[in-house]
Design a protein around this motif. Sequence first.
Motif, PDB file in Angstrom:
ATOM      1  N   LYS A 136       0.736  -1.259   0.122  1.00  0.00           N
ATOM      2  CA  LYS A 136      -0.135  -0.031   0.014  1.00  0.00           C
ATOM      3  C   LYS A 136       0.891   1.246   0.001  1.00  0.00           C
ATOM      4  O   LYS A 136       0.637   2.233  -0.820  1.00  0.00           O
ATOM      5  CB  LYS A 136      -1.005   0.071   1.446  1.00  0.00           C
ATOM      6  CG  LYS A 136      -2.108  -0.946   1.133  1.00  0.00           C
ATOM      7  CD  LYS A 136      -2.674  -0.932   2.490  1.00  0.00           C
ATOM      8  CE  LYS A 136      -4.315  -1.837   2.653  1.00  0.00           C
ATOM      9  NZ  LYS A 136      -4.701  -1.646   3.875  1.00  0.00           N
ATOM     10  N   PHE A 137       1.776   1.193   0.868  1.00  0.00           N
ATOM     11  CA  PHE A 137       2.636   2.328   0.780  1.00  0.00           C
ATOM     12  C   PHE A 137       3.555   2.618  -0.662  1.00  0.00           C
ATOM     13  O   PHE A 137       3.632   3.828  -1.059  1.00  0.00           O
ATOM     14  CB  PHE A 137       3.930   2.305   1.994  1.00  0.00           C
ATOM     15  CG  PHE A 137       4.978   3.206   1.842  1.00  0.00           C
ATOM     16  CD1 PHE A 137       4.533   4.572   2.208  1.00  0.00           C
ATOM     17  CD2 PHE A 137       6.119   3.243   1.280  1.00  0.00           C
ATOM     18  CE1 PHE A 137       5.759   5.490   2.126  1.00  0.00           C
ATOM     19  CE2 PHE A 137       7.128   3.887   1.248  1.00  0.00           C
ATOM     20  CZ  PHE A 137       6.889   5.414   1.674  1.00  0.00           C
ATOM     21  N   LEU A 138       3.898   1.519  -1.095  1.00  0.00           N
ATOM     22  CA  LEU A 138       4.866   2.003  -2.254  1.00  0.00           C
ATOM     23  C   LEU A 138       3.773   2.258  -3.345  1.00  0.00           C
ATOM     24  O   LEU A 138       3.993   3.058  -4.329  1.00  0.00           O
ATOM     25  CB  LEU A 138       5.317   0.282  -2.842  1.00  0.00           C
ATOM     26  CG  LEU A 138       6.422   0.015  -1.923  1.00  0.00           C
ATOM     27  CD1 LEU A 138       6.887  -1.413  -2.444  1.00  0.00           C
ATOM     28  CD2 LEU A 138       7.734   1.147  -1.883  1.00  0.00           C
ATOM     29  N   MET A 139       2.499   1.714  -3.256  1.00  0.00           N
ATOM     30  CA  MET A 139       1.506   2.124  -4.407  1.00  0.00           C
ATOM     31  C   MET A 139       1.303   3.728  -4.166  1.00  0.00           C
ATOM     32  O   MET A 139       1.183   4.437  -5.174  1.00  0.00           O
ATOM     33  CB  MET A 139       0.431   1.422  -4.190  1.00  0.00           C
ATOM     34  CG  MET A 139       0.340  -0.154  -4.934  1.00  0.00           C
ATOM     35  SD  MET A 139      -1.015  -1.099  -4.505  1.00  0.00           S
ATOM     36  CE  MET A 139      -2.241  -0.320  -5.722  1.00  0.00           C
ATOM     37  N   ALA A 140       1.070   4.015  -2.849  1.00  0.00           N
ATOM     38  CA  ALA A 140       0.519   5.285  -2.610  1.00  0.00           C
ATOM     39  C   ALA A 140       1.861   6.317  -3.043  1.00  0.00           C
ATOM     40  O   ALA A 140       1.610   7.513  -3.368  1.00  0.00           O
ATOM     41  CB  ALA A 140       0.417   5.423  -0.977  1.00  0.00           C
ATOM     42  N   ALA A 141       3.183   5.950  -2.593  1.00  0.00           N
ATOM     43  CA  ALA A 141       4.341   6.637  -2.832  1.00  0.00           C
ATOM     44  C   ALA A 141       4.388   6.887  -4.436  1.00  0.00           C
ATOM     45  O   ALA A 141       4.800   8.204  -5.063  1.00  0.00           O
ATOM     46  CB  ALA A 141       5.534   6.111  -2.607  1.00  0.00           C
ATOM     47  N   ASP A 142       4.064   5.906  -5.297  1.00  0.00           N
ATOM     48  CA  ASP A 142       4.064   6.146  -6.544  1.00  0.00           C
ATOM     49  C   ASP A 142       3.154   7.061  -7.283  1.00  0.00           C
ATOM     50  O   ASP A 142       3.278   7.954  -8.056  1.00  0.00           O
ATOM     51  CB  ASP A 142       3.845   4.727  -7.170  1.00  0.00           C
ATOM     52  CG  ASP A 142       4.085   4.784  -8.712  1.00  0.00           C
ATOM     53  OD1 ASP A 142       5.204   5.034  -9.177  1.00  0.00           O
ATOM     54  OD2 ASP A 142       3.245   4.252  -9.602  1.00  0.00           O
ATOM     55  N   SER A 143       2.097   7.278  -6.511  1.00  0.00           N
ATOM     56  CA  SER A 143       0.847   8.186  -6.780  1.00  0.00           C
ATOM     57  C   SER A 143       1.152   9.438  -6.127  1.00  0.00           C
ATOM     58  O   SER A 143       0.327  10.341  -6.134  1.00  0.00           O
ATOM     59  CB  SER A 143      -0.477   7.688  -6.505  1.00  0.00           C
ATOM     60  OG  SER A 143      -0.520   6.423  -7.373  1.00  0.00           O
ATOM     61  N   HIS A 144       2.343   9.496  -5.310  1.00  0.00           N
ATOM     62  CA  HIS A 144       2.684  10.873  -4.662  1.00  0.00           C
ATOM     63  C   HIS A 144       1.456  11.075  -3.413  1.00  0.00           C
ATOM     64  O   HIS A 144       1.295  12.086  -3.023  1.00  0.00           O
ATOM     65  CB  HIS A 144       2.774  12.194  -5.324  1.00  0.00           C
ATOM     66  CG  HIS A 144       3.505  11.707  -7.008  1.00  0.00           C
ATOM     67  ND1 HIS A 144       4.672  11.197  -6.850  1.00  0.00           N
ATOM     68  CD2 HIS A 144       2.939  11.883  -8.178  1.00  0.00           C
ATOM     69  CE1 HIS A 144       5.071  10.924  -8.074  1.00  0.00           C
ATOM     70  NE2 HIS A 144       3.941  11.186  -8.707  1.00  0.00           N
ATOM     71  N   LEU A 145       0.996  10.121  -2.968  1.00  0.00           N
ATOM     72  CA  LEU A 145       0.068  10.109  -1.972  1.00  0.00           C
ATOM     73  C   LEU A 145       0.472   9.502  -0.533  1.00  0.00           C
ATOM     74  O   LEU A 145      -0.411   8.867   0.202  1.00  0.00           O
ATOM     75  CB  LEU A 145      -1.313   9.601  -2.593  1.00  0.00           C
ATOM     76  CG  LEU A 145      -2.044  10.256  -3.523  1.00  0.00           C
ATOM     77  CD1 LEU A 145      -3.148   9.378  -4.069  1.00  0.00           C
ATOM     78  CD2 LEU A 145      -2.358  11.540  -3.492  1.00  0.00           C
ATOM     79  N   ALA A 146       1.797   9.310  -0.372  1.00  0.00           N
ATOM     80  CA  ALA A 146       2.133   8.427   0.920  1.00  0.00           C
ATOM     81  C   ALA A 146       1.814   9.387   1.992  1.00  0.00           C
ATOM     82  O   ALA A 146       1.836  10.574   1.800  1.00  0.00           O
ATOM     83  CB  ALA A 146       3.535   8.194   0.574  1.00  0.00           C
ATOM     84  N   PRO A 147       1.978   8.755   3.308  1.00  0.00           N
ATOM     85  CA  PRO A 147       1.844   9.675   4.250  1.00  0.00           C
ATOM     86  C   PRO A 147       2.911  10.471   4.683  1.00  0.00           C
ATOM     87  O   PRO A 147       4.046  10.170   3.957  1.00  0.00           O
ATOM     88  CB  PRO A 147       1.700   8.517   5.437  1.00  0.00           C
ATOM     89  CG  PRO A 147       2.333   7.416   4.880  1.00  0.00           C
ATOM     90  CD  PRO A 147       2.098   7.418   3.638  1.00  0.00           C
ATOM     91  N   ASP A 148       2.978  11.247   5.542  1.00  0.00           N
ATOM     92  CA  ASP A 148       3.905  12.116   6.128  1.00  0.00           C
ATOM     93  C   ASP A 148       4.803  11.295   6.914  1.00  0.00           C
ATOM     94  O   ASP A 148       6.143  11.956   6.905  1.00  0.00           O
ATOM     95  CB  ASP A 148       3.523  13.423   6.674  1.00  0.00           C
ATOM     96  CG  ASP A 148       2.652  14.387   5.605  1.00  0.00           C
ATOM     97  OD1 ASP A 148       3.239  14.884   4.947  1.00  0.00           O
ATOM     98  OD2 ASP A 148       1.464  14.098   5.967  1.00  0.00           O
ATOM     99  N   ILE A 149       4.496  10.402   7.678  1.00  0.00           N
ATOM    100  CA  ILE A 149       5.162   9.689   8.634  1.00  0.00           C
ATOM    101  C   ILE A 149       4.580   8.286   8.466  1.00  0.00           C
ATOM    102  O   ILE A 149       3.381   7.917   8.630  1.00  0.00           O
ATOM    103  CB  ILE A 149       4.889  10.071  10.116  1.00  0.00           C
ATOM    104  CG1 ILE A 149       5.539  11.611  10.327  1.00  0.00           C
ATOM    105  CG2 ILE A 149       5.654   9.103  11.144  1.00  0.00           C
ATOM    106  CD1 ILE A 149       5.057  12.152  11.583  1.00  0.00           C
ATOM    107  N   ILE A 150       5.687   7.062   8.221  1.00  0.00           N
ATOM    108  CA  ILE A 150       5.181   5.861   8.079  1.00  0.00           C
ATOM    109  C   ILE A 150       6.050   5.141   9.242  1.00  0.00           C
ATOM    110  O   ILE A 150       7.070   5.172   9.412  1.00  0.00           O
ATOM    111  CB  ILE A 150       5.367   5.544   6.770  1.00  0.00           C
ATOM    112  CG1 ILE A 150       4.900   3.864   6.749  1.00  0.00           C
ATOM    113  CG2 ILE A 150       6.978   5.484   6.448  1.00  0.00           C
ATOM    114  CD1 ILE A 150       4.592   3.301   5.320  1.00  0.00           C
TER     115      ILE A 150
END
Length: 473
Positions: free
Chosen positions: A97-111
């Motif tokens: 989920k994180f990698l997919m979010a990061a690819d879409s520039h939608l990752a959290p500010d803290i993980i």
Amino acid sequence: MRNRIIIAAFLLFSGSTVYRILTGDASWAVTTRGGDPSQVTLKIWAGNAAPIDHWRTDSAVDAARTLNRQLEEEGSGVRVTIDAINDPASWGNYKKKFLMAADSHLAPDIICTGHEDIASWASAGLIVPLADTVAEMRAKDPAFADVREDLWESTMFRGKIWGVPQDSEARVLFYSKPLLAKMGWTPARMKTLERGIQDGSFTTDDMIALAEKAVASGVVPRGRGYWHRPTRGSDHIQKYYAFGGRIDDPETGRLVADQQSLTRWFTFQRRIVDAGITPENYLGTEWGIWHNTVSHGKALFWEGGIWNWSSWGSKYAADLGGEAYLHKSVGYAMPPAGSKGGTPATLVHPLVYLVPKAKASGQMQQKLALRLLALMTTPEINTRHALDSSHLAILKSQLDYAPYKENTFLYGISKLGGKSFFQPNHVRFSQWFDIVMGAMEEAQSGRRSPSQAAADAIALMRIDVGEDNLVFR
């Protein structure tokens, strides 16, 4: 679980809230969530989260209240929303989920994740380095100066600090006091077992012999003398370490290919089955069966993470009296060394908070995120998590903090001594790990001899890990 709190905060970036950042052929926008520069949302994620782990994200909400008070004093009127998600997804799915979010520039500010993700995520340019040295990190805030020295090692990669420790734990040898008592052991003698492990006089050989005696005398049925983790996992690496193996070479930064230590470890894994103290075809046992068996005192020895203590008390052994029963019936010590005179060691797997880069989160709030992390790193907040989920202190001051000291289980584990070690932050570690786990399973099941399984593991390392990433011993 999802928590939101509106607080006053200081806008740590200036100028336009829309930035154009070019990455290769594509461009993408960094914006303030919601489009209103007076409203800043900090998102924090934690994964593989059981209800008892809620402080991994709820601590951000508490810390934000403190941040609000500080920033009000500074005269800031910017409003910030803390969006915290405690994700029950498995580690594998959570990281996807994180990698997919990061690819879409939608990752959290803290993980919040395992420290072993630092190498691959830093190499991919997904997270920001927080400091060049431990000394620099400690100087950023008194909270960071309070973090245990050893834990910063788990956040290092290529000479930089990439994360803030969130929690720590240990994997120990548990034993059934009532079953040892049936074998004639007094409480005082049980203490000598713990001391014997510490000084290296009680080894894996002695544990096996004692478990065999329990089976032979009918104290436990065959296959109930010693239970380890029933599935793949880093817990097993402790036995490789106990038999002289090391994962990485500190001088070269390479992973270690040690056929002799692998053979000794795999020999142990098959030996416990042949000795009748661990069941045949044990690997793959359901976790529910494992927890019920060990928490109800139906095995003499078992190894596991200390975080299980909370679950045993609140769920699996609740019918027997919960934690009061556990304190009366379950002893614990460091896992024994594999040879006389050896030092016992436990693998420690800290979770860490990482701060994604703007290209991953679509936000320029990294400094604000780090400021929040400092406020999340306090004896009060970390002790709440430790007590609820059975995790160790990550701050030096926690060892003198009354609520932590009063927990006899956690404080006792903190004082066990011995060595602790981490999985390395290496980009090829996952390949190394999968290879040795597969080989261990082959050896324990009897599908291959220990020596053949070790030789095959080394051969696979040459291919999948690469000789340039290995030191051969």
